[in-house]
Design a protein around this motif. Structure first.
Motif, mmCIF file in Angstrom:
data_model
loop_
_atom_site.group_PDB
_atom_site.id
_atom_site.type_symbol
_atom_site.label_atom_id
_atom_site.label_comp_id
_atom_site.label_asym_id
_atom_site.label_seq_id
_atom_site.Cartn_x
_atom_site.Cartn_y
_atom_site.Cartn_z
ATOM 1 N N ASN A 275 0.837 -1.197 0.000
ATOM 2 C CA ASN A 275 0.000 0.000 0.000
ATOM 3 C C ASN A 275 0.879 1.258 0.000
ATOM 4 O O ASN A 275 1.658 1.477 0.922
ATOM 5 N N PRO A 276 0.763 2.127 -1.029
ATOM 6 C CA PRO A 276 1.606 3.334 -1.065
ATOM 7 C C PRO A 276 1.228 4.360 -0.009
ATOM 8 O O PRO A 276 1.965 5.335 0.197
ATOM 9 N N ILE A 277 0.096 4.173 0.661
ATOM 10 C CA ILE A 277 -0.301 5.103 1.729
ATOM 11 C C ILE A 277 0.599 4.929 2.951
ATOM 12 O O ILE A 277 0.867 5.873 3.689
ATOM 13 N N ASN A 278 1.113 3.708 3.169
ATOM 14 C CA ASN A 278 1.922 3.431 4.346
ATOM 15 C C ASN A 278 3.340 3.993 4.192
ATOM 16 O O ASN A 278 3.921 3.914 3.113
ATOM 17 N N PRO A 279 3.915 4.521 5.294
ATOM 18 C CA PRO A 279 5.303 5.020 5.240
ATOM 19 C C PRO A 279 6.298 3.874 5.431
ATOM 20 O O PRO A 279 5.926 2.783 5.876
ATOM 21 N N VAL A 280 7.573 4.130 5.085
ATOM 22 C CA VAL A 280 8.620 3.129 5.301
ATOM 23 C C VAL A 280 8.814 2.891 6.785
ATOM 24 O O VAL A 280 8.965 1.741 7.234
#
Length: 1015
Positions: free
Chosen positions: A392-397
């Motif tokens: 999910n690109p919403i989540n940060p590293v």
């Protein structure tokens, strides 16, 4: 009469004196400087005049001289350097020795168990020199073959540092056995993986393509032979050579994925209509989102590449040496991946006496590989890259505390996978190899022209695999951390004994005969252990005793032997009729007791038409040779003990006790024997304008019979299949190579090399069936996905035929679906062609939807030089192949809860029907199987290499040469393929899953700068 005497006598004297002076003669003999044999037909002319003669069959001549002075004689002969000699006061000249012109035709080419002049070769042989190898910084020796040799297709199956390539010489011969060529390094056959060979040590590479050239290797020659010769010492003052280059690699192409806002909207669409779950995101939350995390950028990086080489070369007539040290270091563009190699090579040649000499070649190498390529399910695909495409690109590293985001959210709306950056940084998968390759030979001249050679070699390879998945990353969560250790030892020894008779019998006849016997034995042993449930991650796999749950260890050992007798006769008649006859007998322990021995003959003839007297009028022609050959070669690349009745370990639990026993593994086949490939070749070599233009063209036909084929057996046997000699495959093709010298002046030079190849492959016979669905993607990789087989073997069709459903757009309305009599689909779902008209899409509607094997391949190299500058430009191309893009299969539909390609933003909705992208949440494509809308055109044209070099002025007496250069690789690729790279095969060298792209390591574009110095 008496009155006339006083007048006639003085007149007679006056006439006869000059006549006697004209009787002065010069005689002599002309020899070949190479072997001191007489040269007939040599032109001998008095310089500055038209007076001349030609040598007789013994190379002798006699020529009248003028009355006064000692003139100069000019000697000339086709293929030899002109020579001048002054007549002595006694009217003689010393014995004249003419040297052959150092043209390409007289270059010495390495062939099996010997060498030949290029002009004398009867088979199809291509050669790559050390200069060509040095033009491009490469990691592996076999990469230099890519696009440079006609009839040879080289595919970088894995762009990961240390990754393999696949080589096909004149097509795919086999179905269930190996199709890679036999590699022979400094006379040692079966050298295997070339990762440990330092490319900078290579003097030349010869590719033996047709049966007349490969039959000397018998049971291992069917797929072609690649001979690698490393650099030897040269007579003269010792030299020191230093080379170093360094550079950077960047990803060539990325997938365009949804950003955070687009993926949130997509998840809402997938969840629309759910009766149990609310929407994952509100519109207010979506509006507040930005681009989010680009997970590809998070795990990809610019990666360093460097190479350092130090070499010492020199010697005397008695002792010659070549010593080199090399270190190669390549980071991977995925975090925490890379490949390192260190090598030491020593080659020695020692002349004990006029009759006895020794040759010694050796290399010791160590490699270290770090991989980030084990997927979240623990299989052999994906890993950090697979999760980066899905996360999910919403989540940060990292979270607000600076720790890695542990896993994908929000559940259950997304697939539960791990943080790809944590995976790359923390999971360990390391491979360390140590390899030694040694070969020593003694040569003794028994009689003039008759030499005995006795050689012995050893190839030792030790591989250690070290893996650890810590408990604090998603991959290790279920096992509490897991470690594995594997050790593999492989070694083989070789003894070969040959007698070579090489003699020019007289000016018209020359004979070269090689006979020999060989024995090679192979050994291997493996050990693997694994442990789970570690209470600490501190030591990783360095102390397996820290794990509480010990998995069942396993080990194994094998050996096999190959014994051979072989012989070859090369005969030259009048230097223009060339004959070659070869025979080899191989006995292998791999085959059944009734067929241990196989026999592999070949014959070839070449006619040097250019040497006919009537061709002298065709002054534009420099060379013209016709070639024809036929032969039989074999393939023995199967696992050991396949002909025997074998047993596997079986176990089951009885309460808390594990009981171990043996279960039958296969049906024995005492008649198992080699695959046999019969091949014919017709070729022509022609050159124009003093070899400024040269052309080589070959047409060939190969038929492989007695395939080592796995054939299904009735269930009543208790086995699934048996390995038989059954079925046949054919390959036929055409090859063309053009070399031109366009300009060759002191001010400017320009040379062009072009090669073109086409091959047509066809399955002729499959024994008990006419077609057989195959393909590795039906394995556990896609369990539950309904993907099915990806390819089909069908009589009359080529290997690598993709097999699936023909895409026919999207269903648009319920009325359309009802009129077609279909059920189980909705508007926006993919529509596939109902081939049999039964109003249902079933396995019966599958057809061949494309082919992996290309229509043709080609390569073009242009080299320009002016002053001290040199520019080399290499272009490589493949035309007419298809690639099965399984990444797209997943990223456009597939698992509906993972991130998707940006193309899915244009997905079907009732308001957006002019699209071929299925609706959000559609699972029809994934549950159907292989479909044509993810089969893409894999054709490409690639600006593979551009190298600009400059030779520095000599600013010191001790400096012999110095140059600097810059190189760009994979600079431009023109293709319609949407994946990372059209040159791919995620299943490596698997014959049945060609051109399949599932999460392959991304290809790179690299830029390097280097320096070469010689002292």
């Amino acid at each position: 009469m008496q009155k006339l005497l006083p007048i006639l006598v003085p007149l007679a004297v006056a006439v006869t004196v000059p006549a006697f002076a004209q009787n002065r003669q010069v005689t002599g003999q002309v020899l070949n400087a190479t072997d001191r044999t007489p040269l007939p037909g040599v032109s001998v002319v008095i310089k500055g005049t038209t007076t001349g003669t030609a040598t007789d069959p013994d190379g002798r001549f006699s020529l009248p001289l003028p009355a006064d002075g000692n003139p100069t004689l000019v000697f000339s002969f086709v293929g030899f350097e002109p020579f001048e000699a002054r007549v002595g006061d006694n009217g003689t000249v010393p014995t004249v020795q003419l040297r052959e012109k150092t043209t390409e035709l007289n270059d010495v080419v390495v062939v099996g168990y010997g060498t030949q002049r290029k002009r004398d070769i009867t088979g199809s042989v291509a050669s790559i020199s050390a200069e060509q190898v040095a033009e491009t910084p490469i990691a592996r020796a076999d990469q230099i073959l890519q696009g440079r040799v006609s009839g040879v297709q080289v595919t970088q199956t894995n762009s990961e540092p240390g990754g393999n390539v696949s080589i096909r010489i004149r097509g795919t011969n086999s179905i269930n056995t190996g199709n890679e060529p036999l590699f022979v390094v400094d006379g040692f056959p079966g050298a295997g993986d070339l990762n440990s060979i330092n490319p900078s040590d290579i003097e030349s590479i010869e590719v033996l393509k047709d049966a007349s050239a490969t039959a000397i290797y018998g049971s291992r020659g069917a797929n072609g032979v690649v001979l690698i010769t490393t650099k030897k010492g040269k007579v003269g003052k010792g030299t020191i050579n230093v080379e170093a280059y360094t550079g950077v690699q960047i990803v060539r192409h990325k997938y365009e994925l949804m950003n955070a806002r687009e993926f949130a909207s997509y998840l809402n669409d997938v969840n629309a209509g759910s009766q149990t779950l609310p929407q994952p995101y509100t519109q207010e939350q979506i509006d507040a989102l930005g681009e989010g995390t680009d997970w590809q950028d998070a795990i990809l990086r610019p990666a360093r590449l460097s190479n350092y080489q130090l070499g010492f070369n020199g010697g005397t007539e008695e002792t010659r040496y070549n010593l080199s040290f090399n270190f190669f270091d390549q980071e991977g563009i995925i975090l925490n991946s890379g490949f390192k190699r260190g090598t030491v090579r020593l080659n020695l040649d020692k002349k004990i006496s006029q009759k006895l000499s020794f040759n010694f070649s050796s290399q010791v190498a160590g490699t270290f590989e770090k991989r980030a390529f084990v997927n979240s399910q623990g299989g052999s695909f994906g890993g950090a890259l697979l999760d980066a495409l899905r996360f999910n690109p919403i989540n940060p590293v990292r979270d607000e505390n600076g720790n890695y985001t542990y896993s994908n959210t929000p559940l259950p709306y997304v697939e539960d996978v791990g943080n790809p950056v944590a995976f790359a940084e923390k999971v360990k998968d390391q491979r360390t190899t140590a390899r030694g390759l040694f070969n020593v030979a003694a040569n003794y001249e028994l009689l003039p022209g008759l030499t005995l050679r006795i050689s012995g070699g050893l190839d030792y390879n030790n591989l250690q695999i070290d893996g650890y998945r810590p408990s604090d990353v998603f991959l290790g969560r279920l096992t509490g951390g897991s470690a594995n250790r594997t050790q593999q030892n492989r070694y083989s020894w070789l003894n070969e004994n040959t007698l070579t008779y090489d003699k020019k019998l007289n000016p018209d006849n020359a004979l070269n005969v090689v006979v020999g016997l060989s024995e090679q034995q192979f050994y291997g042993n493996d050990f693997n252990s694994a442990v789970n449930n570690f209470f600490t991650n501190t030591l990783g796999s360095d102390n397996l005793a820290l794990g509480a749950n010990i998995q069942t260890p396993n080990s194994g050992r094998y050996t096999n032997t190959l014994a051979s007798y072989f012989g070859r006769v090369n005969y030259r008649l009048f230097e223009k009729y060339l004959f070659t006859v070869t025979m080899r007998a191989d006995g292998s322990s791999r085959f059944g007791k009734n067929n241990k021995w196989g026999y592999f003959p070949s014959a070839a003839f070449a006619y040097r038409l250019i040497d006919e007297p009537f061709m002298k009028d065709f002054t534009a022609l420099s060379d013209l040779k016709l070639r024809v050959g036929y032969g039989v070669t074999g393939n023995q690349e199967i696992n050991n003990y396949q002909s025997l009745a074998r047993y596997d370990v079986g176990s089951y639990a009885a309460g808390t006790t594990r009981l171990v026993g043996l279960v039958p593994a296969n049906i024995r086949n005492p008649d198992l024997r080699w695959e046999s490939t019969a091949a014919s070749n017709v070729g022509i070599d022609v050159a124009f304008l003093e070899n400024r233009i040269s052309i080589t063209a070959d047409a060939y036909y190969k038929k492989t019979t007695d395939l080592l084929l796995r054939v299904a057996t009735p269930r009543t046997t208790g086995y699934g299949d048996i390995l038989l000699n059954a079925g046949s495959v054919e390959n036929k093709g055409f090859e063309f190579a053009l070399n031109t010298t366009n300009f060759d002046t002191k001010a400017f030079g320009w040379k062009t090399n072009l090669n073109f190849s086409l091959n047509r492959n066809k399955v002729l016979d499959l024994y008990s069936v006419t077609e057989l669905p195959v393909g590795a993607s039906s394995s556990s990789l896609f369990v539950g996905a309904g993907l099915g087989n990806t390819s089909i073997l069908r009589e009359g069709e080529p290997i690598g035929s993709f097999y699936g459903y023909q895409f026919d757009g999207l269903w648009q309305t319920e009325d359309e679906i009802k009129a077609a009599g279909r059920t189980g689909v909705r508007p926006g779902d993919p529509r596939y062609v109902d081939q049999n008209g039964d109003k249902a899409i079933t396995a019966a509607d599958r057809v061949i939807i494309g082919r992996a094997q290309p229509d043709f391949i080609y390569g073009v190299t242009n080299t320009f030089s002016t002053g001290g500058f040199s520019l080399n430009i290499f272009i490589q191309g493949v035309q007419g192949s298809n690639v099965l893009n399984l990444n797209r299969y997943e990223l456009e539909s597939g698992i509906t809860t993972t991130n998707k390609l940006k193309t899915v933003v244009d997905r079907w909705t009732p308001e957006n029907t002019d699209t071929n992208i299925p609706r959000a949440g559609s699972t029809i494509r994934r549950s159907t199987g292989i479909v044509s809308d993810v089969l893409e055109d894999g054709s490409f044209v690639r600006l593979k290499t551009v190298t600009l070099s400059y030779a520095l002025p000599k600013f010191s007496k001790v400096l012999k040469q110095a140059s600097v250069y810059v190189t760009a690789q994979n600079l431009v690729t023109i293709t319609n393929y949407t994946g990372y790279d059209p040159e791919v095969n995620s299943f490596g060298r698997d014959n049945l899953s060609l051109n399949t792209d599932y999460n392959a390591f991304p290809s790179t574009r690299s830029f390097t700068a280097g320096l070469k110095i010689g002292f």
